[in-house]
Design a protein around this motif. Structure first.
Motif, PDB file in Angstrom:
ATOM      1  N   ALA A  62      26.582 -40.761  41.419  1.00 29.78           N
ATOM      2  CA  ALA A  62      27.049 -41.842  41.191  1.00 29.78           C
ATOM      3  C   ALA A  62      26.726 -42.614  40.064  1.00 29.78           C
ATOM      4  CB  ALA A  62      27.326 -42.676  42.447  1.00 29.78           C
ATOM      5  N   VAL A  63      27.443 -43.210  39.261  1.00 28.40           N
ATOM      6  CA  VAL A  63      27.120 -43.829  38.131  1.00 28.40           C
ATOM      7  C   VAL A  63      26.815 -45.316  38.742  1.00 28.40           C
ATOM      8  CG1 VAL A  63      27.656 -44.818  36.103  1.00 28.40           C
ATOM      9  CG2 VAL A  63      28.492 -42.613  36.450  1.00 28.40           C
ATOM     10  N   ASP A  64      25.742 -45.775  37.858  1.00 31.06           N
ATOM     11  CA  ASP A  64      25.074 -47.109  38.493  1.00 31.06           C
ATOM     12  C   ASP A  64      25.614 -48.259  37.297  1.00 31.06           C
ATOM     13  OD1 ASP A  64      23.744 -49.562  39.023  1.00 31.06           O
ATOM     14  OD2 ASP A  64      21.813 -48.731  39.476  1.00 31.06           O
ATOM     15  N   PRO A  65      26.422 -48.895  37.601  1.00 25.50           N
ATOM     16  CA  PRO A  65      26.990 -49.662  36.165  1.00 25.50           C
ATOM     17  C   PRO A  65      25.670 -50.647  35.956  1.00 25.50           C
ATOM     18  CG  PRO A  65      28.773 -49.833  37.817  1.00 25.50           C
ATOM     19  CD  PRO A  65      27.408 -48.872  38.507  1.00 25.50           C
ATOM     20  N   GLU A  66      25.505 -51.210  36.611  1.00 29.39           N
ATOM     21  CA  GLU A  66      24.397 -52.206  36.221  1.00 29.39           C
ATOM     22  C   GLU A  66      23.081 -51.420  35.552  1.00 29.39           C
ATOM     23  OE1 GLU A  66      22.334 -55.687  35.064  1.00 29.39           O
ATOM     24  OE2 GLU A  66      24.398 -55.399  36.204  1.00 29.39           O
ATOM     25  N   LYS A  67      22.602 -50.054  35.760  1.00 30.06           N
ATOM     26  CA  LYS A  67      21.816 -49.705  35.109  1.00 30.06           C
ATOM     27  C   LYS A  67      22.304 -49.107  33.721  1.00 30.06           C
ATOM     28  CE  LYS A  67      18.312 -45.970  35.443  1.00 30.06           C
ATOM     29  NZ  LYS A  67      17.929 -44.542  36.471  1.00 30.06           N
ATOM     30  N   ALA A  68      23.687 -48.644  33.815  1.00 31.02           N
ATOM     31  CA  ALA A  68      24.030 -48.101  32.430  1.00 31.02           C
ATOM     32  C   ALA A  68      24.275 -49.308  31.518  1.00 31.02           C
ATOM     33  CB  ALA A  68      25.387 -47.512  32.938  1.00 31.02           C
ATOM     34  N   VAL A  69      24.508 -50.472  32.021  1.00 31.46           N
ATOM     35  CA  VAL A  69      24.491 -51.680  31.081  1.00 31.46           C
ATOM     36  C   VAL A  69      23.366 -51.788  30.409  1.00 31.46           C
ATOM     37  CG1 VAL A  69      24.921 -54.129  31.094  1.00 31.46           C
ATOM     38  CG2 VAL A  69      26.668 -52.613  31.957  1.00 31.46           C
ATOM     39  N   GLN A  70      22.145 -51.933  31.415  1.00 34.73           N
ATOM     40  CA  GLN A  70      21.014 -52.429  30.983  1.00 34.73           C
ATOM     41  C   GLN A  70      20.491 -51.343  29.895  1.00 34.73           C
ATOM     42  OE1 GLN A  70      19.312 -55.358  31.427  1.00 34.73           O
ATOM     43  NE2 GLN A  70      21.243 -55.918  32.448  1.00 34.73           N
ATOM     44  N   ASN A  71      20.675 -50.089  30.034  1.00 37.26           N
ATOM     45  CA  ASN A  71      20.039 -49.013  29.298  1.00 37.26           C
ATOM     46  C   ASN A  71      20.923 -49.044  27.971  1.00 37.26           C
ATOM     47  OD1 ASN A  71      18.558 -47.616  30.941  1.00 37.26           O
ATOM     48  ND2 ASN A  71      19.843 -46.128  31.810  1.00 37.26           N
ATOM     49  N   ALA A  72      22.268 -49.345  27.988  1.00 39.30           N
ATOM     50  CA  ALA A  72      22.887 -49.516  26.632  1.00 39.30           C
ATOM     51  C   ALA A  72      22.566 -50.591  25.954  1.00 39.30           C
ATOM     52  CB  ALA A  72      24.583 -49.882  27.044  1.00 39.30           C
TER      53      ALA A  72
ATOM     54  N   GLN B 195      19.362 -52.126  26.301  1.00 35.45           N
ATOM     55  CA  GLN B 195      18.149 -51.647  25.373  1.00 35.45           C
ATOM     56  C   GLN B 195      18.066 -50.628  24.142  1.00 35.45           C
ATOM     57  OE1 GLN B 195      15.712 -50.119  28.651  1.00 35.45           O
ATOM     58  NE2 GLN B 195      15.351 -52.084  29.593  1.00 35.45           N
ATOM     59  N   LEU B 196      19.271 -49.715  24.324  1.00 36.15           N
ATOM     60  CA  LEU B 196      19.393 -49.094  23.402  1.00 36.15           C
ATOM     61  C   LEU B 196      19.830 -49.988  21.830  1.00 36.15           C
ATOM     62  CD1 LEU B 196      21.161 -45.897  24.574  1.00 36.15           C
ATOM     63  CD2 LEU B 196      18.993 -46.059  23.446  1.00 36.15           C
ATOM     64  N   TRP B 197      20.804 -50.851  22.208  1.00 42.24           N
ATOM     65  CA  TRP B 197      21.316 -51.790  21.116  1.00 42.24           C
ATOM     66  C   TRP B 197      20.134 -52.370  20.655  1.00 42.24           C
ATOM     67  CZ3 TRP B 197      21.998 -57.090  20.371  1.00 42.24           C
ATOM     68  CH2 TRP B 197      23.068 -57.417  19.543  1.00 42.24           C
ATOM     69  N   LYS B 198      19.427 -53.020  21.399  1.00 40.77           N
ATOM     70  CA  LYS B 198      18.044 -53.719  21.013  1.00 40.77           C
ATOM     71  C   LYS B 198      17.110 -53.087  20.095  1.00 40.77           C
ATOM     72  CE  LYS B 198      17.562 -57.724  24.261  1.00 40.77           C
ATOM     73  NZ  LYS B 198      16.596 -58.097  25.235  1.00 40.77           N
ATOM     74  N   ALA B 199      16.850 -51.874  20.455  1.00 38.10           N
ATOM     75  CA  ALA B 199      15.843 -50.907  19.929  1.00 38.10           C
ATOM     76  C   ALA B 199      16.170 -50.609  18.577  1.00 38.10           C
ATOM     77  CB  ALA B 199      15.581 -49.539  20.636  1.00 38.10           C
ATOM     78  N   GLU B 200      17.674 -50.357  18.396  1.00 37.88           N
ATOM     79  CA  GLU B 200      18.097 -49.742  17.144  1.00 37.88           C
ATOM     80  C   GLU B 200      18.430 -50.787  16.255  1.00 37.88           C
ATOM     81  OE1 GLU B 200      19.281 -46.582  16.178  1.00 37.88           O
ATOM     82  OE2 GLU B 200      18.717 -46.034  18.199  1.00 37.88           O
TER      83      GLU B 200
END
Length: 184
Positions: A1-11, A13-18
């Motif tokens: 199952a997809v964890d929406p909160e985790k997916a948002v946090q990962n996205a 973090q990627l956005w910030k890192a880039e």
């Protein structure tokens, strides 16, 4: 199952890192300038008295109408086929074209927007009514644009949402309708 909160946090973090400076600047422009202006232009007491230049400005701030205008045939927009046109010029010409259109019941685009955003009853029902082209529909003004407009006009009640937003939410694990043009 997809964890929406985790997916948002990962996205995020990627956005910030880039360090997407262009995206940050665009986000800042949308939040600091476009959103307040859209709310002002779409206000219940204002929307029916917009001038054509104000309507052109309004259309230029809506992502889905910008995308649609970019894909419109140049002949529809009155632009030369053999010359390059910027997205901003295409959006302006599309807005000017849309300004002149009428619904199947003879309503102006401002009257249709007022009905969808501020009419009586539930917004969902008004969007469904709009879907019935014989009722209120405007040529080349889709549900995605209306979803954004409702959200920008009434952000405390509805988020600005178009098909792209719905697809993103779905990818993050939220159970939302993806194809807004297939409401009903």
């Amino acid at each position: 199952a997809v964890d929406p909160e985790k997916a948002v946090q990962n996205a995020l973090q990627l956005w910030k890192a880039e360090q997407y400076e262009d995206r940050f600047n665009l986000t800042s422009t949308v939040i600091d300038h476009w959103a307040p202006r859209l709310k002002e232009l779409l206000a219940k007491e204002r929307i029916l008295i917009l001038t054509e230049p104000e309507f052109v400005e309004l259309v230029s701030y809506i992502h889905s109408t910008r995308e649609h205008a970019r894909q419109c045939p140049k002949t529809l927009l009155g632009l030369p086929i053999d010359k390059e046109s910027t997205v901003d010029i295409m959006v302006e010409k599309f807005a000017e074209w849309l300004w002149k259109q009428r619904s199947s019941k003879g309503k102006t685009v401002l009257e249709v927007l007022h009905y969808v955003i501020w009419g009586s009853g539930e917004v969902t029902q008004r969007l469904l009514d709009y879907k019935s082209f014989n009722n209120n529909g405007m040529p080349r003004l889709g549900i995605s644009a209306l979803g954004e407009l409702v959200g920008w006009a009434r952000p405390d009640e509805y988020p600005p949402r178009n098909e792209r937003t719905s697809k993103t939410l779905n990818a993050l694990g939220y159970n939302v309708k993806v194809d807004l043009d297939k409401l009903a």
